[in-house]
Design an enzyme around this catalytic site. Sequence first.
Site, PDB file in Angstrom:
ATOM      1  N   ARG A  70       0.925  -0.995   0.007  1.00  0.00           N
ATOM      2  CA  ARG A  70       0.022  -0.015   0.067  1.00  0.00           C
ATOM      3  C   ARG A  70       1.027   1.004  -0.518  1.00  0.00           C
ATOM      4  O   ARG A  70       0.714   2.030  -0.455  1.00  0.00           O
ATOM      5  CB  ARG A  70      -0.930   0.157   1.390  1.00  0.00           C
ATOM      6  CG  ARG A  70      -2.120   1.022   1.187  1.00  0.00           C
ATOM      7  CD  ARG A  70      -1.828   2.503   1.499  1.00  0.00           C
ATOM      8  NE  ARG A  70      -1.000   2.452   2.799  1.00  0.00           N
ATOM      9  CZ  ARG A  70      -0.393   3.681   3.272  1.00  0.00           C
ATOM     10  NH1 ARG A  70      -0.868   4.616   2.589  1.00  0.00           N
ATOM     11  NH2 ARG A  70      -0.096   3.578   4.452  1.00  0.00           N
ATOM     12  N   HIS A  90       9.085   7.154   7.862  1.00  0.00           N
ATOM     13  CA  HIS A  90       9.247   7.281   6.751  1.00  0.00           C
ATOM     14  C   HIS A  90      10.736   7.564   6.867  1.00  0.00           C
ATOM     15  O   HIS A  90      11.513   7.784   7.699  1.00  0.00           O
ATOM     16  CB  HIS A  90       8.774   8.084   5.138  1.00  0.00           C
ATOM     17  CG  HIS A  90       7.173   7.676   5.266  1.00  0.00           C
ATOM     18  ND1 HIS A  90       7.360   7.547   3.932  1.00  0.00           N
ATOM     19  CD2 HIS A  90       6.173   7.866   5.921  1.00  0.00           C
ATOM     20  CE1 HIS A  90       5.880   6.994   4.246  1.00  0.00           C
ATOM     21  NE2 HIS A  90       5.249   6.847   5.269  1.00  0.00           N
ATOM     22  N   CYS A 103       4.942   9.213   0.281  1.00  0.00           N
ATOM     23  CA  CYS A 103       3.432  10.115   0.139  1.00  0.00           C
ATOM     24  C   CYS A 103       2.839  10.378  -1.267  1.00  0.00           C
ATOM     25  O   CYS A 103       3.781  11.759  -1.119  1.00  0.00           O
ATOM     26  CB  CYS A 103       2.498  10.565   1.443  1.00  0.00           C
ATOM     27  SG  CYS A 103       1.012  10.926   1.206  1.00  0.00           S
ATOM     28  N   ASN A 138       9.121   3.831   3.429  1.00  0.00           N
ATOM     29  CA  ASN A 138       9.139   3.927   4.860  1.00  0.00           C
ATOM     30  C   ASN A 138      10.487   2.597   5.318  1.00  0.00           C
ATOM     31  O   ASN A 138      11.391   2.555   4.459  1.00  0.00           O
ATOM     32  CB  ASN A 138       8.419   2.814   4.882  1.00  0.00           C
ATOM     33  CG  ASN A 138       6.902   3.109   4.774  1.00  0.00           C
ATOM     34  OD1 ASN A 138       6.647   3.149   3.499  1.00  0.00           O
ATOM     35  ND2 ASN A 138       5.850   3.522   5.714  1.00  0.00           N
TER      36      ASN A 138
HETATM   37  P1  HMG Z   1     -12.647  13.918  -1.323  1.00  0.00           P
HETATM   38  O1  HMG Z   1     -13.385  14.938  -2.730  1.00  0.00           O
HETATM   39  O2  HMG Z   1     -13.488  15.267   0.108  1.00  0.00           O
HETATM   40  O3  HMG Z   1     -14.782  13.409  -2.136  1.00  0.00           O
HETATM   41  O4  HMG Z   1     -12.103  12.581  -1.006  1.00  0.00           O
HETATM   42  P2  HMG Z   1     -15.899  13.005  -2.659  1.00  0.00           P
HETATM   43  O5  HMG Z   1     -16.837  12.573  -1.140  1.00  0.00           O
HETATM   44  O6  HMG Z   1     -16.246  14.783  -2.911  1.00  0.00           O
HETATM   45  O7  HMG Z   1     -15.581  12.535  -3.468  1.00  0.00           O
HETATM   46  C1  HMG Z   1     -14.701  12.617  -4.623  1.00  0.00           C
HETATM   47  C2  HMG Z   1     -14.374  11.771  -5.543  1.00  0.00           C
HETATM   48  O8  HMG Z   1     -13.987  10.436  -5.163  1.00  0.00           O
HETATM   49  C3  HMG Z   1     -15.327  11.002  -6.000  1.00  0.00           C
HETATM   50  O9  HMG Z   1     -15.088  10.583  -7.641  1.00  0.00           O
HETATM   51  C4  HMG Z   1     -16.432  10.068  -5.581  1.00  0.00           C
HETATM   52  O10 HMG Z   1     -17.375   9.372  -5.930  1.00  0.00           O
HETATM   53  C5  HMG Z   1     -14.667   9.536  -5.201  1.00  0.00           C
HETATM   54  P3  HMG Z   1     -15.881  11.553  -9.119  1.00  0.00           P
HETATM   55  O11 HMG Z   1     -17.383  11.906  -9.069  1.00  0.00           O
HETATM   56  O12 HMG Z   1     -14.989  12.641  -9.219  1.00  0.00           O
HETATM   57  O13 HMG Z   1     -15.004  10.191 -10.191  1.00  0.00           O
HETATM   58  N1  HMG Z   1     -13.927   8.731  -3.895  1.00  0.00           N
HETATM   59  C6  HMG Z   1     -14.159   7.704  -3.844  1.00  0.00           C
HETATM   60  N2  HMG Z   1     -13.676   6.482  -4.449  1.00  0.00           N
HETATM   61  C7  HMG Z   1     -13.431   5.268  -4.346  1.00  0.00           C
HETATM   62  N3  HMG Z   1     -12.984   5.181  -3.114  1.00  0.00           N
HETATM   63  C8  HMG Z   1     -13.907   5.991  -2.056  1.00  0.00           C
HETATM   64  C9  HMG Z   1     -14.095   7.717  -2.393  1.00  0.00           C
HETATM   65  N4  HMG Z   1     -14.896   8.664  -1.678  1.00  0.00           N
HETATM   66  C10 HMG Z   1     -14.896   9.328  -2.271  1.00  0.00           C
HETATM   67  N5  HMG Z   1     -13.003   5.691  -0.739  1.00  0.00           N
HETATM   68  C11 HMG Z   1     -10.935  11.582  -0.494  1.00  0.00           C
HETATM   69  C12 HMG Z   1     -11.894  11.953  -0.372  1.00  0.00           C
HETATM   70  C13 HMG Z   1     -10.070  11.163   1.009  1.00  0.00           C
HETATM   71  C14 HMG Z   1     -12.036  10.359  -0.555  1.00  0.00           C
HETATM   72  C15 HMG Z   1      -9.794  11.820  -1.132  1.00  0.00           C
HETATM   73  O14 HMG Z   1      -8.868  12.845  -0.655  1.00  0.00           O
HETATM   74  C16 HMG Z   1      -8.618  10.966  -1.422  1.00  0.00           C
HETATM   75  O15 HMG Z   1      -9.168   9.151  -1.768  1.00  0.00           O
HETATM   76  N6  HMG Z   1      -7.351  10.601  -0.943  1.00  0.00           N
HETATM   77  C17 HMG Z   1      -6.092   9.896  -1.514  1.00  0.00           C
HETATM   78  C18 HMG Z   1      -5.777   9.763   0.151  1.00  0.00           C
HETATM   79  C19 HMG Z   1      -4.525   9.289   0.175  1.00  0.00           C
HETATM   80  O16 HMG Z   1      -4.928   7.782  -0.419  1.00  0.00           O
HETATM   81  N7  HMG Z   1      -3.257   9.334   0.285  1.00  0.00           N
HETATM   82  C20 HMG Z   1      -2.520   8.420   0.612  1.00  0.00           C
HETATM   83  C21 HMG Z   1      -2.634   7.646   1.852  1.00  0.00           C
HETATM   84  S1  HMG Z   1      -2.053   8.467   3.140  1.00  0.00           S
HETATM   85  C22 HMG Z   1      -0.498   8.218   3.676  1.00  0.00           C
HETATM   86  O17 HMG Z   1      -0.120   7.977   2.678  1.00  0.00           O
HETATM   87  C23 HMG Z   1      -0.147   8.184   5.191  1.00  0.00           C
HETATM   88  C24 HMG Z   1       0.080   7.002   5.737  1.00  0.00           C
HETATM   89  O18 HMG Z   1       0.730   6.173   5.175  1.00  0.00           O
HETATM   90  C25 HMG Z   1       0.352   7.436   7.355  1.00  0.00           C
HETATM   91  C26 HMG Z   1       2.300   8.835   7.133  1.00  0.00           C
HETATM   92  O19 HMG Z   1       3.108   7.987   6.331  1.00  0.00           O
HETATM   93  O20 HMG Z   1       1.178   9.970   7.067  1.00  0.00           O
HETATM   94  C27 HMG Z   1      -1.059   6.593   5.767  1.00  0.00           C
HETATM   95 MG    MG Z   2       3.088   6.651   4.326  1.00  0.00          MG
END
Ligand code: HMG
Ligand code: MG
Length: 312
Positions: free
Chosen positions: A13, A207, A238, A247
């Site tokens: 992931r 990380h 990220c 990481n």
């Molecule tokens: P949004 O724009 O606020 O929400 O997104 P929305 O409800 O208006 O949805 C926008 C679009 O996303 C729509 O599609 C939804 O259907 C779709 P469109 O109409 O444009 O075609 N959508 C989804 N599709 C699939 N699965 C879902 C989903 N929800 C909405 N669950 C949202 C909010 C959070 C969904 C968006 O901003 C997003 O997906 N962001 C990606 C965040 C991400 O993956 N970041 C990387 C992982 S976190 C990380 O790496 C940190 C970590 O490792 C810890 C660290 O190191 O700090 C965990």
């Molecule tokens: Mg991370």
Amino acid sequence: MPNSIRILEVGPRDGLQNEAGEVPVEAKVALVEALAAAGLPEIEVGAFVNPKLVPQMAESAEVFRRMRRREGVVYSALVPNRRGAEAAIEAGADLLSVFASASESFSRRNTNASIAESLARFEPVFEIAAGASRPVRAYVSCAFGCPDEGEVDPTRVASLARELVDAGASEIDVSDTIGVAVPRDVDRVLDAVGAEIDPSRIALHFHDTRGTAIANVMTAIDRGVTRFDSSCGGLGGCPFAPGASGNLATEDLLYVCARSGIETGASLADVAAASSAIGEVLGRRLPSKALAAVRSGVGNDQCRSEDGAARR
Ligand code: HMG
Ligand code: MG
């Protein structure tokens, strides 16, 4: 010092989410299967997020569908909201991970929501998970520093951790998103978070942007923390924190643990083989130093004997 730790393997992931090129679904399945076979107790298989923002995770349901499961291994998934939780449960995730940020600007950047809005989005996630008897882990990003805001007050991390536990999180994964922490920061953040929640609920996610991750882990182990995230080969980053590298490498963590007499249940040689295979798919060598040492053969005698001792 604890005599064992539990590793969450986040390579499939956190590692792959940052890859720009196509990674075939078979390669993702093979990676998850190889990591489970290597003895890792938990694997974060994928993410159910907006596929337009993180295209590499778009096939997560397919990876869950195709992979062969190993008994006893926990296969988890990252979810931001109700839709993600429903899809992850449907796909067969054993555990869901929500992700919040201790800094407002990174919360917006990563999830298009304030911290308060993201907590509201998690409410249905906790409900859906409880209905399906699945635990929920909560990441707290930018716990040691934010790419926009700089220093983050540990008391903010601690109060967010408290809110997430009160909402139903079984574990708080305190995360150094941009790899700035040094051991003194680990002490400060553990002091603050440990004053708000039961320390046994704390996991750490480093990380390795500046090469400090393993020192941070050893500091935390000395303080009794037993849950750490790592990524095979040191894959990762990220997409919303450009420049932050992968990481802590699973191989680096396994090597240090094995030679320190800390059980992990996993085989360094087998994880290294899994990393080499995905490295070939990606067309490059992965950054882990312990992986490079295994490949070059230097000191392999020690690696092999220690590896045997660390096996389940
Ligand atoms: P949004 O724009 O606020 O929400 O997104 P929305 O409800 O208006 O949805 C926008 C679009 O996303 C729509 O599609 C939804 O259907 C779709 P469109 O109409 O444009 O075609 N959508 C989804 N599709 C699939 N699965 C879902 C989903 N929800 C909405 N669950 C949202 C909010 C959070 C969904 C968006 O901003 C997003 O997906 N962001 C990606 C965040 C991400 O993956 N970041 C990387 C992982 S976190 C990380 O790496 C940190 C970590 O490792 C810890 C660290 O190191 O700090 C965990
Ligand atoms: Mg991370």
